[in-house]
Write a protein that holds these residues in place. Structure first.
Motif, PDB file in Angstrom:
ATOM      1  N   VAL A 177       0.844  -1.202   0.000  1.00  0.00           N
ATOM      2  CA  VAL A 177       0.000   0.000   0.000  1.00  0.00           C
ATOM      3  C   VAL A 177       0.873   1.242   0.000  1.00  0.00           C
ATOM      4  CG1 VAL A 177      -1.709   1.339   1.295  1.00  0.00           C
ATOM      5  CG2 VAL A 177      -1.974  -1.125   1.110  1.00  0.00           C
ATOM      6  N   GLY A 178       1.929   1.232   0.825  1.00  0.00           N
ATOM      7  CA  GLY A 178       2.839   2.371   0.871  1.00  0.00           C
ATOM      8  C   GLY A 178       3.490   2.635  -0.473  1.00  0.00           C
ATOM      9  N   LEU A 179       3.934   1.577  -1.144  1.00  0.00           N
ATOM     10  CA  LEU A 179       4.522   1.732  -2.477  1.00  0.00           C
ATOM     11  C   LEU A 179       3.489   2.267  -3.465  1.00  0.00           C
ATOM     12  CD1 LEU A 179       6.667  -1.538  -2.683  1.00  0.00           C
ATOM     13  CD2 LEU A 179       7.542   0.810  -2.818  1.00  0.00           C
ATOM     14  N   HIS A 180       2.273   1.764  -3.366  1.00  0.00           N
ATOM     15  CA  HIS A 180       1.220   2.213  -4.283  1.00  0.00           C
ATOM     16  C   HIS A 180       0.952   3.707  -4.118  1.00  0.00           C
ATOM     17  CE1 HIS A 180      -3.041   2.764  -5.599  1.00  0.00           C
ATOM     18  NE2 HIS A 180      -2.604   2.048  -6.612  1.00  0.00           N
ATOM     19  N   ILE A 181       0.867   4.173  -2.874  1.00  0.00           N
ATOM     20  CA  ILE A 181       0.612   5.598  -2.620  1.00  0.00           C
ATOM     21  C   ILE A 181       1.775   6.443  -3.129  1.00  0.00           C
ATOM     22  CG2 ILE A 181       0.370   7.348  -0.806  1.00  0.00           C
ATOM     23  CD1 ILE A 181      -1.209   5.258   0.800  1.00  0.00           C
ATOM     24  N   ALA A 182       3.005   6.031  -2.824  1.00  0.00           N
ATOM     25  CA  ALA A 182       4.184   6.805  -3.235  1.00  0.00           C
ATOM     26  C   ALA A 182       4.295   6.878  -4.757  1.00  0.00           C
ATOM     27  CB  ALA A 182       5.447   6.201  -2.627  1.00  0.00           C
ATOM     28  N   PHE A 183       4.082   5.756  -5.440  1.00  0.00           N
ATOM     29  CA  PHE A 183       4.156   5.760  -6.894  1.00  0.00           C
ATOM     30  C   PHE A 183       2.972   6.509  -7.521  1.00  0.00           C
ATOM     31  CE2 PHE A 183       7.161   2.051  -6.709  1.00  0.00           C
ATOM     32  CZ  PHE A 183       8.160   2.635  -7.469  1.00  0.00           C
ATOM     33  N   THR A 184       1.796   6.432  -6.884  1.00  0.00           N
ATOM     34  CA  THR A 184       0.634   7.169  -7.398  1.00  0.00           C
ATOM     35  C   THR A 184       0.899   8.667  -7.363  1.00  0.00           C
ATOM     36  OG1 THR A 184      -0.942   5.451  -6.725  1.00  0.00           O
ATOM     37  CG2 THR A 184      -1.817   7.662  -7.061  1.00  0.00           C
ATOM     38  N   ALA A 185       1.498   9.140  -6.253  1.00  0.00           N
ATOM     39  CA  ALA A 185       1.808  10.569  -6.137  1.00  0.00           C
ATOM     40  C   ALA A 185       2.761  11.012  -7.239  1.00  0.00           C
ATOM     41  CB  ALA A 185       2.400  10.861  -4.759  1.00  0.00           C
ATOM     42  N   LYS A 186       3.700  10.134  -7.611  1.00  0.00           N
ATOM     43  CA  LYS A 186       4.681  10.489  -8.637  1.00  0.00           C
ATOM     44  C   LYS A 186       4.084  10.383 -10.042  1.00  0.00           C
ATOM     45  CE  LYS A 186       9.253   9.218 -10.443  1.00  0.00           C
ATOM     46  NZ  LYS A 186       9.824  10.565 -10.357  1.00  0.00           N
ATOM     47  N   VAL A 255      -2.453  15.940  -2.594  1.00  0.00           N
ATOM     48  CA  VAL A 255      -1.950  16.055  -1.224  1.00  0.00           C
ATOM     49  C   VAL A 255      -0.608  15.340  -1.174  1.00  0.00           C
ATOM     50  CG1 VAL A 255      -2.381  15.524   1.204  1.00  0.00           C
ATOM     51  CG2 VAL A 255      -4.305  16.093  -0.290  1.00  0.00           C
ATOM     52  N   ALA A 256       0.376  15.929  -0.505  1.00  0.00           N
ATOM     53  CA  ALA A 256       1.698  15.311  -0.399  1.00  0.00           C
ATOM     54  C   ALA A 256       1.580  13.914   0.219  1.00  0.00           C
ATOM     55  CB  ALA A 256       2.625  16.191   0.433  1.00  0.00           C
ATOM     56  N   PRO A 257       2.441  12.966  -0.191  1.00  0.00           N
ATOM     57  CA  PRO A 257       2.273  11.569   0.222  1.00  0.00           C
ATOM     58  C   PRO A 257       2.225  11.319   1.722  1.00  0.00           C
ATOM     59  CG  PRO A 257       3.839  11.723  -1.586  1.00  0.00           C
ATOM     60  CD  PRO A 257       3.524  13.125  -1.178  1.00  0.00           C
ATOM     61  N   ALA A 258       3.114  11.945   2.502  1.00  0.00           N
ATOM     62  CA  ALA A 258       3.180  11.650   3.936  1.00  0.00           C
ATOM     63  C   ALA A 258       1.884  12.017   4.664  1.00  0.00           C
ATOM     64  CB  ALA A 258       4.386  12.340   4.563  1.00  0.00           C
ATOM     65  N   PRO A 259       1.400  13.271   4.553  1.00  0.00           N
ATOM     66  CA  PRO A 259       0.119  13.582   5.211  1.00  0.00           C
ATOM     67  C   PRO A 259      -1.044  12.814   4.617  1.00  0.00           C
ATOM     68  CG  PRO A 259       0.880  15.449   3.894  1.00  0.00           C
ATOM     69  CD  PRO A 259       2.006  14.476   3.960  1.00  0.00           C
ATOM     70  N   ALA A 260      -0.999  12.523   3.327  1.00  0.00           N
ATOM     71  CA  ALA A 260      -2.072  11.739   2.706  1.00  0.00           C
ATOM     72  C   ALA A 260      -2.149  10.362   3.356  1.00  0.00           C
ATOM     73  CB  ALA A 260      -1.830  11.611   1.205  1.00  0.00           C
ATOM     74  N   ALA A 261      -1.006   9.748   3.591  1.00  0.00           N
ATOM     75  CA  ALA A 261      -0.981   8.410   4.201  1.00  0.00           C
ATOM     76  C   ALA A 261      -1.560   8.430   5.604  1.00  0.00           C
ATOM     77  CB  ALA A 261       0.453   7.891   4.228  1.00  0.00           C
ATOM     78  N   LEU A 262      -1.269   9.479   6.362  1.00  0.00           N
ATOM     79  CA  LEU A 262      -1.791   9.551   7.721  1.00  0.00           C
ATOM     80  C   LEU A 262      -3.306   9.755   7.726  1.00  0.00           C
ATOM     81  CD1 LEU A 262       1.051  11.560   9.417  1.00  0.00           C
ATOM     82  CD2 LEU A 262       0.289   9.277  10.048  1.00  0.00           C
ATOM     83  N   LEU A 263      -3.814  10.554   6.797  1.00  0.00           N
ATOM     84  CA  LEU A 263      -5.266  10.735   6.708  1.00  0.00           C
ATOM     85  C   LEU A 263      -5.937   9.417   6.321  1.00  0.00           C
ATOM     86  CD1 LEU A 263      -5.390  14.217   4.933  1.00  0.00           C
ATOM     87  CD2 LEU A 263      -6.007  13.718   7.302  1.00  0.00           C
ATOM     88  N   LEU A 264      -5.325   8.686   5.398  1.00  0.00           N
ATOM     89  CA  LEU A 264      -5.879   7.392   5.009  1.00  0.00           C
ATOM     90  C   LEU A 264      -5.777   6.379   6.143  1.00  0.00           C
ATOM     91  CD1 LEU A 264      -4.447   7.157   1.373  1.00  0.00           C
ATOM     92  CD2 LEU A 264      -6.857   7.382   1.996  1.00  0.00           C
ATOM     93  N   ALA A 265      -4.813   6.587   7.056  1.00  0.00           N
ATOM     94  CA  ALA A 265      -4.638   5.666   8.175  1.00  0.00           C
ATOM     95  C   ALA A 265      -5.802   5.713   9.155  1.00  0.00           C
ATOM     96  CB  ALA A 265      -3.326   5.962   8.909  1.00  0.00           C
ATOM     97  N   THR A 266      -6.663   6.735   9.052  1.00  0.00           N
ATOM     98  CA  THR A 266      -7.858   6.759   9.905  1.00  0.00           C
ATOM     99  C   THR A 266      -8.788   5.603   9.573  1.00  0.00           C
ATOM    100  OG1 THR A 266      -8.982   8.289   8.370  1.00  0.00           O
ATOM    101  CG2 THR A 266      -7.783   9.257  10.224  1.00  0.00           C
ATOM    102  N   GLU A 267      -8.511   4.891   8.476  1.00  0.00           N
ATOM    103  CA  GLU A 267      -9.257   3.665   8.164  1.00  0.00           C
ATOM    104  C   GLU A 267      -9.257   2.724   9.361  1.00  0.00           C
ATOM    105  OE1 GLU A 267      -8.684  -0.390   5.507  1.00  0.00           O
ATOM    106  OE2 GLU A 267      -7.460   1.375   5.071  1.00  0.00           O
ATOM    107  N   SER A 268      -8.124   2.686  10.086  1.00  0.00           N
ATOM    108  CA  SER A 268      -8.022   1.779  11.214  1.00  0.00           C
ATOM    109  C   SER A 268      -9.023   2.124  12.306  1.00  0.00           C
ATOM    110  CB  SER A 268      -6.603   1.827  11.779  1.00  0.00           C
ATOM    111  OG  SER A 268      -6.261   3.142  12.151  1.00  0.00           O
ATOM    112  N   VAL A 269      -9.217   3.413  12.544  1.00  0.00           N
ATOM    113  CA  VAL A 269     -10.182   3.837  13.549  1.00  0.00           C
ATOM    114  C   VAL A 269     -11.592   3.436  13.127  1.00  0.00           C
ATOM    115  CG1 VAL A 269     -11.149   5.817  14.768  1.00  0.00           C
ATOM    116  CG2 VAL A 269      -8.703   5.755  14.241  1.00  0.00           C
TER     117      VAL A 269
END
Length: 327
Positions: A177-186, A255-269
Protein backbone atom coordinates in the motif's frame (compact mmCIF):
# COMPACT_ATOMS: atom_id res chain seq x y z
CA UNK A 1 16.55 18.59 -2.32
CA UNK A 2 14.30 20.72 -0.09
CA UNK A 3 13.72 23.11 -2.97
CA UNK A 4 12.72 20.19 -5.22
CA UNK A 5 10.26 18.99 -2.57
CA UNK A 6 8.74 22.47 -2.22
CA UNK A 7 8.45 22.72 -6.00
CA UNK A 8 6.67 19.37 -6.14
CA UNK A 9 4.16 20.45 -3.50
CA UNK A 10 3.55 23.78 -5.25
CA UNK A 11 3.00 21.85 -8.49
CA UNK A 12 0.40 19.69 -6.75
CA UNK A 13 -1.39 22.75 -5.42
CA UNK A 14 -1.36 24.55 -8.77
CA UNK A 15 -3.18 21.61 -10.33
CA UNK A 16 -5.92 21.72 -7.65
CA UNK A 17 -9.36 22.65 -8.95
CA UNK A 18 -10.87 22.51 -5.44
CA UNK A 19 -9.79 23.95 -2.05
CA UNK A 20 -6.95 21.92 -0.46
CA UNK A 21 -9.15 20.78 2.44
CA UNK A 22 -11.57 19.10 0.03
CA UNK A 23 -8.89 16.68 -1.19
CA UNK A 24 -8.03 15.82 2.41
CA UNK A 25 -11.74 15.25 3.08
CA UNK A 26 -11.78 12.82 0.13
CA UNK A 27 -9.02 10.80 1.79
CA UNK A 28 -10.85 10.64 5.13
CA UNK A 29 -14.10 9.63 3.38
CA UNK A 30 -12.21 6.90 1.52
CA UNK A 31 -10.79 5.71 4.85
CA UNK A 32 -14.28 5.52 6.37
CA UNK A 33 -15.58 3.49 3.42
CA UNK A 34 -12.61 1.12 3.73
CA UNK A 35 -13.14 0.82 7.47
CA UNK A 36 -16.55 -0.69 6.80
CA UNK A 37 -15.14 -2.51 3.77
CA UNK A 38 -12.75 -4.48 5.99
CA UNK A 39 -15.72 -5.76 7.99
CA UNK A 40 -17.56 -6.67 4.79
CA UNK A 41 -14.54 -8.49 3.30
CA UNK A 42 -14.07 -10.38 6.58
CA UNK A 43 -17.68 -11.56 6.25
CA UNK A 44 -17.24 -12.51 2.58
CA UNK A 45 -13.80 -14.12 2.35
CA UNK A 46 -15.19 -17.49 3.48
CA UNK A 47 -17.67 -17.46 0.57
CA UNK A 48 -15.21 -16.45 -2.17
CA UNK A 49 -11.47 -17.27 -1.87
CA UNK A 50 -9.07 -14.28 -1.60
CA UNK A 51 -7.63 -14.19 -5.14
CA UNK A 52 -11.03 -14.56 -6.78
CA UNK A 53 -12.53 -11.95 -4.46
CA UNK A 54 -9.79 -9.48 -5.52
CA UNK A 55 -10.31 -10.40 -9.18
CA UNK A 56 -14.10 -9.93 -9.08
CA UNK A 57 -13.75 -6.80 -6.99
CA UNK A 58 -11.44 -4.89 -9.28
CA UNK A 59 -12.44 -6.21 -12.69
CA UNK A 60 -16.07 -5.22 -12.24
CA UNK A 61 -15.09 -1.99 -10.46
CA UNK A 62 -12.98 -1.11 -13.51
CA UNK A 63 -15.84 -1.83 -15.91
CA UNK A 64 -18.30 0.25 -13.86
CA UNK A 65 -15.93 3.19 -13.55
CA UNK A 66 -15.10 2.97 -17.25
CA UNK A 67 -18.80 3.07 -18.15
CA UNK A 68 -19.41 6.08 -15.90
CA UNK A 69 -16.33 8.01 -17.06
CA UNK A 70 -16.07 6.70 -20.62
CA UNK A 71 -15.98 10.07 -22.39
CA UNK A 72 -13.31 11.41 -20.05
CA UNK A 73 -11.19 8.25 -20.25
CA UNK A 74 -11.50 8.14 -24.05
CA UNK A 75 -10.08 11.65 -24.38
CA UNK A 76 -7.36 11.31 -21.71
CA UNK A 77 -5.99 7.82 -22.28
CA UNK A 78 -2.59 7.45 -23.97
CA UNK A 79 0.33 5.05 -23.98
CA UNK A 80 2.00 6.64 -20.94
CA UNK A 81 -1.22 6.44 -18.92
CA UNK A 82 -1.65 2.77 -19.83
CA UNK A 83 1.92 1.93 -18.79
CA UNK A 84 1.59 3.90 -15.53
CA UNK A 85 -1.84 2.42 -14.79
CA UNK A 86 -0.68 -1.17 -15.36
CA UNK A 87 2.39 -0.54 -13.18
CA UNK A 88 0.23 0.83 -10.35
CA UNK A 89 -2.28 -1.98 -10.86
CA UNK A 90 0.38 -4.57 -9.99
CA UNK A 91 0.98 -2.93 -6.59
CA UNK A 92 -2.76 -2.52 -6.09
CA UNK A 93 -3.35 -6.22 -6.76
CA UNK A 94 -0.45 -7.28 -4.51
CA UNK A 95 -1.65 -5.14 -1.61
CA UNK A 96 -5.25 -6.37 -1.75
CA UNK A 97 -4.36 -10.03 -2.35
CA UNK A 98 -2.16 -9.96 0.76
CA UNK A 99 -4.71 -8.01 2.77
CA UNK A 100 -7.64 -10.24 1.79
CA UNK A 101 -5.59 -13.38 2.46
CA UNK A 102 -4.66 -11.99 5.88
CA UNK A 103 -8.31 -11.61 6.80
CA UNK A 104 -8.66 -15.40 6.69
CA UNK A 105 -6.43 -15.60 9.78
CA UNK A 106 -6.88 -12.40 11.80
CA UNK A 107 -9.66 -10.14 13.04
CA UNK A 108 -11.07 -7.22 11.05
CA UNK A 109 -9.99 -4.79 13.78
CA UNK A 110 -6.39 -6.02 13.79
CA UNK A 111 -6.32 -6.03 9.99
CA UNK A 112 -7.41 -2.38 9.89
CA UNK A 113 -4.71 -1.28 12.29
CA UNK A 114 -1.91 -3.39 10.84
CA UNK A 115 -2.75 -2.17 7.35
CA UNK A 116 -2.46 1.38 8.64
CA UNK A 117 1.25 0.88 9.27
CA UNK A 118 1.72 1.92 5.64
CA UNK A 119 1.88 5.46 7.02
CA UNK A 120 5.30 4.46 8.36
CA UNK A 121 6.48 3.35 4.92
CA UNK A 122 5.14 6.19 2.77
CA UNK A 123 7.48 9.06 3.83
CA UNK A 124 10.54 6.92 3.09
CA UNK A 125 9.17 5.44 -0.12
CA UNK A 126 8.28 8.96 -1.30
CA UNK A 127 11.80 10.11 -0.40
CA UNK A 128 13.32 7.27 -2.45
CA UNK A 129 10.90 7.58 -5.39
CA UNK A 130 10.18 11.31 -5.64
CA UNK A 131 13.02 12.80 -3.56
CA UNK A 132 10.43 14.34 -1.20
CA UNK A 133 12.43 14.42 2.03
CA UNK A 134 10.28 13.68 5.13
CA UNK A 135 10.07 16.49 7.68
CA UNK A 136 10.54 16.07 11.40
CA UNK A 137 6.76 16.29 11.72
CA UNK A 138 6.38 13.35 9.32
CA UNK A 139 8.86 11.28 11.31
CA UNK A 140 7.26 12.12 14.67
CA UNK A 141 3.84 11.29 13.26
CA UNK A 142 5.11 7.92 11.98
CA UNK A 143 6.47 7.04 15.44
CA UNK A 144 3.13 7.90 17.05
CA UNK A 145 1.18 5.99 14.41
CA UNK A 146 3.29 2.83 14.69
CA UNK A 147 3.12 2.97 18.49
CA UNK A 148 -0.67 3.24 18.22
CA UNK A 149 -0.78 0.24 15.91
CA UNK A 150 1.31 -1.71 18.41
CA UNK A 151 -1.04 -0.97 21.30
CA UNK A 152 -4.03 -2.14 19.29
CA UNK A 153 -2.38 -5.17 17.71
CA UNK A 154 -1.20 -6.50 21.07
CA UNK A 155 -4.29 -5.41 22.98
CA UNK A 156 -4.39 -8.74 24.84
CA UNK A 157 -1.06 -7.87 26.42
CA UNK A 158 2.47 -7.21 25.16
CA UNK A 159 3.66 -10.51 26.61
CA UNK A 160 1.71 -12.23 23.80
CA UNK A 161 3.94 -10.90 21.02
CA UNK A 162 2.92 -13.68 18.66
CA UNK A 163 2.40 -12.99 14.96
CA UNK A 164 0.62 -15.55 12.86
CA UNK A 165 0.17 -15.80 9.10
CA UNK A 166 -2.70 -13.30 9.11
CA UNK A 167 -0.72 -10.57 10.86
CA UNK A 168 2.47 -11.11 8.83
CA UNK A 169 0.76 -11.09 5.43
CA UNK A 170 -1.23 -8.00 6.45
CA UNK A 171 2.02 -6.17 7.22
CA UNK A 172 3.33 -7.20 3.79
CA UNK A 173 0.11 -5.73 2.39
CA UNK A 174 0.84 -2.47 4.22
CA UNK A 175 4.24 -2.23 2.50
CA UNK A 176 2.59 -2.65 -0.91
CA UNK A 177 0.00 0.00 0.00
CA UNK A 178 2.84 2.37 0.87
CA UNK A 179 4.52 1.73 -2.48
CA UNK A 180 1.22 2.21 -4.28
CA UNK A 181 0.61 5.60 -2.62
CA UNK A 182 4.18 6.80 -3.24
CA UNK A 183 4.16 5.76 -6.89
CA UNK A 184 0.63 7.17 -7.40
CA UNK A 185 1.81 10.57 -6.14
CA UNK A 186 4.68 10.49 -8.64
CA UNK A 187 2.90 9.03 -11.68
CA UNK A 188 -0.28 11.11 -11.32
CA UNK A 189 1.63 14.26 -12.26
CA UNK A 190 0.33 15.39 -15.66
CA UNK A 191 -2.04 12.41 -15.99
CA UNK A 192 -5.77 12.07 -15.34
CA UNK A 193 -6.34 10.35 -11.98
CA UNK A 194 -9.61 8.65 -12.98
CA UNK A 195 -8.10 7.25 -16.18
CA UNK A 196 -5.22 5.80 -14.17
CA UNK A 197 -7.75 4.35 -11.71
CA UNK A 198 -9.71 2.55 -14.44
CA UNK A 199 -6.53 0.98 -15.84
CA UNK A 200 -5.36 -0.01 -12.34
CA UNK A 201 -8.68 -1.66 -11.53
CA UNK A 202 -8.80 -3.74 -14.70
CA UNK A 203 -5.15 -4.75 -14.29
CA UNK A 204 -5.66 -5.79 -10.65
CA UNK A 205 -8.85 -7.63 -11.60
CA UNK A 206 -7.09 -9.65 -14.29
CA UNK A 207 -4.20 -10.50 -11.94
CA UNK A 208 -6.61 -11.63 -9.23
CA UNK A 209 -8.74 -13.69 -11.61
CA UNK A 210 -5.82 -15.40 -13.35
CA UNK A 211 -4.11 -16.05 -10.02
CA UNK A 212 -7.32 -17.44 -8.57
CA UNK A 213 -7.79 -19.77 -11.53
CA UNK A 214 -4.31 -21.29 -11.13
CA UNK A 215 -4.00 -21.23 -7.33
CA UNK A 216 -7.54 -21.64 -5.99
CA UNK A 217 -9.37 -23.28 -8.87
CA UNK A 218 -12.88 -22.32 -9.96
CA UNK A 219 -14.97 -21.07 -7.02
CA UNK A 220 -18.57 -21.98 -6.26
CA UNK A 221 -20.37 -19.08 -7.96
CA UNK A 222 -23.70 -20.22 -6.51
CA UNK A 223 -22.75 -18.46 -3.26
CA UNK A 224 -23.65 -15.18 -5.00
CA UNK A 225 -27.29 -16.31 -4.92
CA UNK A 226 -27.20 -15.62 -1.18
CA UNK A 227 -28.51 -12.02 -0.80
CA UNK A 228 -26.05 -11.29 2.02
CA UNK A 229 -23.01 -12.44 0.03
CA UNK A 230 -24.21 -10.65 -3.10
CA UNK A 231 -24.81 -7.45 -1.10
CA UNK A 232 -21.34 -7.68 0.44
CA UNK A 233 -19.70 -8.15 -2.97
CA UNK A 234 -21.73 -5.23 -4.37
CA UNK A 235 -20.52 -2.99 -1.51
CA UNK A 236 -16.92 -4.09 -2.08
CA UNK A 237 -17.15 -3.44 -5.83
CA UNK A 238 -19.08 -0.15 -5.84
CA UNK A 239 -18.18 1.60 -2.60
CA UNK A 240 -14.91 0.10 -1.31
CA UNK A 241 -13.37 0.04 -4.80
CA UNK A 242 -15.02 2.35 -7.36
CA UNK A 243 -15.77 5.21 -4.99
CA UNK A 244 -13.12 4.87 -2.27
CA UNK A 245 -10.11 4.20 -4.51
CA UNK A 246 -11.19 6.94 -6.91
CA UNK A 247 -11.32 9.32 -3.93
CA UNK A 248 -7.88 8.10 -2.83
CA UNK A 249 -6.26 8.48 -6.24
CA UNK A 250 -7.69 11.98 -6.76
CA UNK A 251 -6.75 13.00 -3.21
CA UNK A 252 -3.20 11.62 -3.39
CA UNK A 253 -2.70 13.52 -6.65
CA UNK A 254 -3.28 16.79 -4.73
CA UNK A 255 -1.95 16.06 -1.22
CA UNK A 256 1.70 15.31 -0.40
CA UNK A 257 2.27 11.57 0.22
CA UNK A 258 3.18 11.65 3.94
CA UNK A 259 0.12 13.58 5.21
CA UNK A 260 -2.07 11.74 2.71
CA UNK A 261 -0.98 8.41 4.20
CA UNK A 262 -1.79 9.55 7.72
CA UNK A 263 -5.27 10.74 6.71
CA UNK A 264 -5.88 7.39 5.01
CA UNK A 265 -4.64 5.67 8.18
CA UNK A 266 -7.86 6.76 9.90
CA UNK A 267 -9.26 3.67 8.16
CA UNK A 268 -8.02 1.78 11.21
CA UNK A 269 -10.18 3.84 13.55
CA UNK A 270 -13.25 3.36 11.37
CA UNK A 271 -12.40 -0.33 10.98
CA UNK A 272 -12.40 -0.94 14.72
CA UNK A 273 -15.60 1.07 15.21
CA UNK A 274 -17.41 -0.94 12.53
CA UNK A 275 -15.88 -4.21 13.77
CA UNK A 276 -17.30 -3.58 17.21
CA UNK A 277 -20.66 -2.46 15.83
CA UNK A 278 -21.21 -5.25 13.29
CA UNK A 279 -18.96 -8.18 14.24
CA UNK A 280 -19.12 -7.87 18.01
CA UNK A 281 -15.35 -7.57 18.40
CA UNK A 282 -14.27 -6.09 21.72
CA UNK A 283 -12.34 -2.89 22.39
CA UNK A 284 -9.76 -2.92 25.19
CA UNK A 285 -8.07 -0.11 27.10
CA UNK A 286 -4.88 -0.66 25.07
CA UNK A 287 -6.87 -0.25 21.86
CA UNK A 288 -8.11 3.11 23.12
CA UNK A 289 -4.51 4.16 23.80
CA UNK A 290 -3.76 3.19 20.21
CA UNK A 291 -6.63 5.37 18.98
CA UNK A 292 -5.24 8.36 20.86
CA UNK A 293 -1.69 7.84 19.57
CA UNK A 294 -2.78 7.58 15.93
CA UNK A 295 -4.97 10.65 16.35
CA UNK A 296 -1.98 12.48 17.82
CA UNK A 297 0.11 11.42 14.84
CA UNK A 298 -2.40 12.97 12.45
CA UNK A 299 -2.45 16.19 14.48
CA UNK A 300 1.36 16.35 14.47
CA UNK A 301 1.45 15.81 10.72
CA UNK A 302 -1.37 18.18 9.81
CA UNK A 303 -1.77 20.89 12.46
CA UNK A 304 1.78 21.59 13.67
CA UNK A 305 3.28 22.36 10.21
CA UNK A 306 0.42 24.80 9.54
CA UNK A 307 1.01 26.47 12.92
CA UNK A 308 4.74 26.72 12.21
CA UNK A 309 4.07 28.25 8.77
CA UNK A 310 1.85 30.88 10.38
CA UNK A 311 4.46 31.66 13.03
CA UNK A 312 7.19 31.90 10.37
CA UNK A 313 4.98 34.15 8.23
CA UNK A 314 4.29 36.36 11.23
CA UNK A 315 7.98 36.60 12.05
CA UNK A 316 8.80 37.53 8.44
CA UNK A 317 6.08 40.19 8.44
CA UNK A 318 7.37 41.66 11.70
CA UNK A 319 10.94 41.71 10.35
CA UNK A 320 9.81 43.42 7.15
CA UNK A 321 7.85 45.98 9.16
CA UNK A 322 10.85 46.64 11.42
CA UNK A 323 13.16 47.10 8.44
CA UNK A 324 10.64 49.40 6.80
CA UNK A 325 10.42 51.57 9.91
CA UNK A 326 14.20 51.70 10.23
CA UNK A 327 14.51 52.61 6.53
Amino acid sequence: MTERRDTSIRSIRRQSALPPWSYKAMLVLAAAIWGLGTVVVKSTVDALPPLWLVGVRFFFSGLILLAVCFNLVRTRIDRESIVAGVFLGVFLAASYICNTSGLTDTTAAKSSFLTSTYCAFVPFFAWAISRMRPTRYNLAAVVLCVAGVGFVSFSEGFETLSFGFGEIITLVSAAFVGLHIAFTAKLSDGRDALTLTVIQFITAGIIGGVGGLFVEGMPDWSVLADPVVFGNVAYIVVFASCIALSLQNVGVAHVAPAPAALLLATESVFGVIFSVAFLGESVTALMMVGFVLIGAGIVVSEALPIKKQRLDAGAVAEEEMRMSEEG
